[in-house]
Design a protein around this motif. Structure first.
Motif, short mmCIF file in Angstrom:
data_model
loop_
_atom_site.label_atom_id
_atom_site.label_comp_id
_atom_site.label_asym_id
_atom_site.label_seq_id
_atom_site.Cartn_x
_atom_site.Cartn_y
_atom_site.Cartn_z
N ASP A 160 0.86 -1.19 0.00
CA ASP A 160 0.00 0.00 0.00
C ASP A 160 0.89 1.24 0.00
OD1 ASP A 160 -1.88 1.97 0.24
OD2 ASP A 160 -2.44 1.49 2.32
N PRO A 161 1.35 1.69 -1.18
CA PRO A 161 2.23 2.85 -1.24
C PRO A 161 1.55 4.17 -0.93
CG PRO A 161 1.69 2.13 -3.46
CD PRO A 161 1.10 1.11 -2.52
N PHE A 162 0.23 4.14 -0.68
CA PHE A 162 -0.50 5.37 -0.36
C PHE A 162 -0.73 5.52 1.14
CE2 PHE A 162 -1.85 3.79 -4.53
CZ PHE A 162 -1.41 4.84 -5.32
N ARG A 163 -0.24 4.59 1.93
CA ARG A 163 -0.43 4.62 3.37
C ARG A 163 0.23 5.85 4.00
NH1 ARG A 163 1.66 -0.12 7.59
NH2 ARG A 163 1.65 1.18 9.50
N GLN A 164 -0.44 6.46 4.95
CA GLN A 164 0.10 7.57 5.71
C GLN A 164 0.81 7.03 6.95
OE1 GLN A 164 -0.27 10.82 4.64
NE2 GLN A 164 0.89 11.71 6.34
N VAL A 248 4.67 -3.72 -12.20
CA VAL A 248 3.81 -3.20 -13.25
C VAL A 248 4.17 -1.74 -13.48
CG1 VAL A 248 2.01 -2.59 -11.59
CG2 VAL A 248 1.41 -2.90 -14.01
N TRP A 249 4.15 -1.29 -14.72
CA TRP A 249 4.47 0.10 -15.04
C TRP A 249 3.30 0.97 -14.61
CZ3 TRP A 249 8.46 2.94 -15.69
CH2 TRP A 249 8.41 4.16 -16.37
N GLU A 250 3.55 1.94 -13.72
CA GLU A 250 2.45 2.73 -13.17
C GLU A 250 2.90 4.14 -12.84
OE1 GLU A 250 1.21 1.19 -9.30
OE2 GLU A 250 3.17 0.24 -9.07
N ASP A 251 1.94 5.05 -12.77
CA ASP A 251 2.17 6.42 -12.33
C ASP A 251 2.28 6.40 -10.81
OD1 ASP A 251 1.89 9.11 -11.49
OD2 ASP A 251 0.75 9.63 -13.29
N ALA A 252 3.47 6.79 -10.30
CA ALA A 252 3.72 6.75 -8.85
C ALA A 252 3.84 8.15 -8.26
CB ALA A 252 5.00 5.96 -8.57
N THR A 253 3.40 9.15 -8.99
CA THR A 253 3.55 10.54 -8.56
C THR A 253 3.01 10.77 -7.17
OG1 THR A 253 3.28 11.20 -10.87
CG2 THR A 253 3.11 12.94 -9.21
N HIS A 254 1.88 10.15 -6.86
CA HIS A 254 1.21 10.43 -5.59
C HIS A 254 1.32 9.28 -4.60
CE1 HIS A 254 -0.64 13.46 -8.33
NE2 HIS A 254 -0.40 14.21 -7.28
N TRP A 255 2.37 8.48 -4.74
CA TRP A 255 2.70 7.58 -3.65
C TRP A 255 3.02 8.44 -2.42
CZ3 TRP A 255 6.34 3.03 -5.48
CH2 TRP A 255 5.62 2.22 -6.38
N ASN A 256 2.66 7.93 -1.26
CA ASN A 256 2.76 8.74 -0.05
C ASN A 256 4.21 8.81 0.45
OD1 ASN A 256 2.45 9.85 2.59
ND2 ASN A 256 0.35 9.11 2.63
N PRO A 257 4.78 10.03 0.59
CA PRO A 257 6.17 10.17 1.03
C PRO A 257 6.31 10.34 2.54
CG PRO A 257 5.36 12.30 0.34
CD PRO A 257 4.19 11.33 0.20
N SER A 258 5.26 10.07 3.30
CA SER A 258 5.29 10.37 4.74
C SER A 258 6.35 9.58 5.50
CB SER A 258 3.91 10.11 5.36
OG SER A 258 3.48 8.77 5.13
N TRP A 259 6.85 8.50 4.90
CA TRP A 259 7.87 7.67 5.55
C TRP A 259 9.29 8.17 5.35
CZ3 TRP A 259 11.57 5.89 2.21
CH2 TRP A 259 11.23 5.89 0.84
#
Length: 407
Positions: A160-164, A248-259
């Motif tokens: 879950d790369p969008f996790r806060q 998989v090739w994907e747009d990762a612009t809005h993966w969460n950088p909180s970590w």
């Protein structure tokens, strides 16, 4: 979010915080700069690298003695959208230098003691009675890096790369890993150390780190493109990034950088803000008092540290790569090389007094096409760093980043 030399990377690490779209040469009229041999050489290196490295976007600024030599945008911000020089991207580890600058400014004012045990502010933290803010700043405090924890961080992140993530969660992951050395006894790159440092600075001052960053760095330097966001938000215009590190090739612009960094220091920026701020903080006295800037960039740790079982980044620091306070040191150059989710950047300053060419700062940010790497899940290099290295070799051939030159 932070890149280290290839030999220091973990086996599995988080990679990465067309055609000509535009070429903008800053500061002086275009016609005048087109005849500048230095600008021409930099432009050729950049455009050749764009094709050879299979890049999707490239932002670049070079400054000589504080003045822009060239500012360039090449490629696409997203499919069909030309890249422009005001595009926003994550600045990652560049903010480590900002955090260090804030700590040094607070110390100048007598508000923060870099050498006092952090038990004063975080008494329940293991080894807090011997670890100090200076050790957190120069990566010798010995708190294991949560980013290297496969079960505790890497697997949950990729699921879950969008996790806060909260600072407390990241510190818990760090503390779940056995400590490999006591504070001050070795060197190990640790995102966790800066997460802890952020909490220490807040406890010491009674202020949020974001407010301290704004007051001591962003406002004085007039960094109008640089904003703090502990969330996936990126302001327009956005430089989109793409990756295949999850298979998989994907747009990762809005993966969460909180970590990636201490809460309050996760930022987005533009290429000119990155170049100008790094140039001012590390390259000349004034923003920091001379002794503070010396403490930030002096290679005091050369010869310190040693390889250690179970610590993939532990090693002996040398003139080829050492660490100051919040900054990588490669020879006489001061650097940061952030990389996250298909977005990579690098900024390097050769401070005043190290070259007859004058003070030099080079900032590069890139995104990739899918064919840029055969193995996206392996040890993906930071191509922005490669480009900075090539430009530095062109502009200062007698003193490029790397082992300290003989004098």
């Amino acid at each position: 979010m932070t890149d280290t030399p290839r030999t220091l990377r973990s086996t599995r690490r988080l990679v990465g915080l067309t055609g000509l779209a535009s070429l903008l040469l800053a500061s002086t009229p275009l016609a005048a700069q087109e005849t500048d041999p230095g600008a021409d050489a930099v432009q050729k290196i950049a455009l050749d690298a764009f094709d050879a490295m299979k890049l999707n976007a490239l932002l670049l600024e070079v400054r000589i003695d504080g003045e822009p030599l060239i500012t360039l945008a090449h490629g696409e911000a997203m499919p069909g959208v030309p890249l422009t020089t005001d595009g926003h991207f994550r600045n990652g580890a560049v903010a480590l230098t900002y955090v260090a600058a804030v700590a040094l400014r607070l110390a100048e004012e007598g508000r923060f003691d870099l050498d006092r045990p952090i038990a004063e502010w975080m008494p329940d933290l293991p080894a807090a009675d011997t670890a100090t803010p200076r050790m957190l700043l120069n990566m010798t405090a010995g708190y294991p890096d949560h980013v290297a924890n496969e079960k505790g961080f890497l697997e949950p992140f990729y699921a879950d790369p969008f996790r806060q993530w909260t600072p407390e969660e990241l510190i818990d992951v760090s503390l779940s890993t056995p400590r490999r050395f006591a504070p001050g006894e070795n060197w190990d790159y640790s995102h966790s150390g800066y997460v802890i440092l952020g909490r220490v600075m807040e406890a010491a001052t009674g202020e949020k780190l974001a407010a301290l960053m704004q007051r001591y760095v962003l406002d004085p330097l007039n960094l109008s493109q640089t904003q703090g966001h502990d969330t996936p938000f990126v302001p327009e215009p956005v430089v989109h990034s793409y990756t295949a590190e999850r298979g998989v090739w994907e747009d990762a612009t809005h993966w969460n950088p909180s970590w990636t960094l201490a809460q309050g220091s996760v930022q987005t920026t533009g290429i000119s803000d990155m170049a100008r701020s790094f140039d001012t903080i590390t390259g000349i006295d004034g923003f920091l008092q001379p002794q503070s800037r010396k403490a930030m960039i002096e290679p005091r740790l050369i010869g310190f540290g040693s390889p250690l079982e179970g610590c993939p980044n532990c090693h002996t620091l040398s003139s080829a790569f050492s660490y100051g306070l919040g900054a990588m040191l490669r020879g006489d150059w001061v650097m940061q090389t952030p990389s996250f989710a298909g977005n990579a950047s690098a900024v390097a300053t050769l401070p005043q007094g190290h070259s007859p060419e004058g003070r030099v700062t080079i900032a590069v940010a890139v995104t990739y096409r899918e064919e840029a790497f055969d193995d996206w899940q392996g040890n993906v290099p930071n191509r922005a760093t490669d480009i900075v290295q090539k430009i530095a070799g062109e502009l200062v051939p007698d003193n490029p980043p790397g082992p300290r030159p003989k004098r």
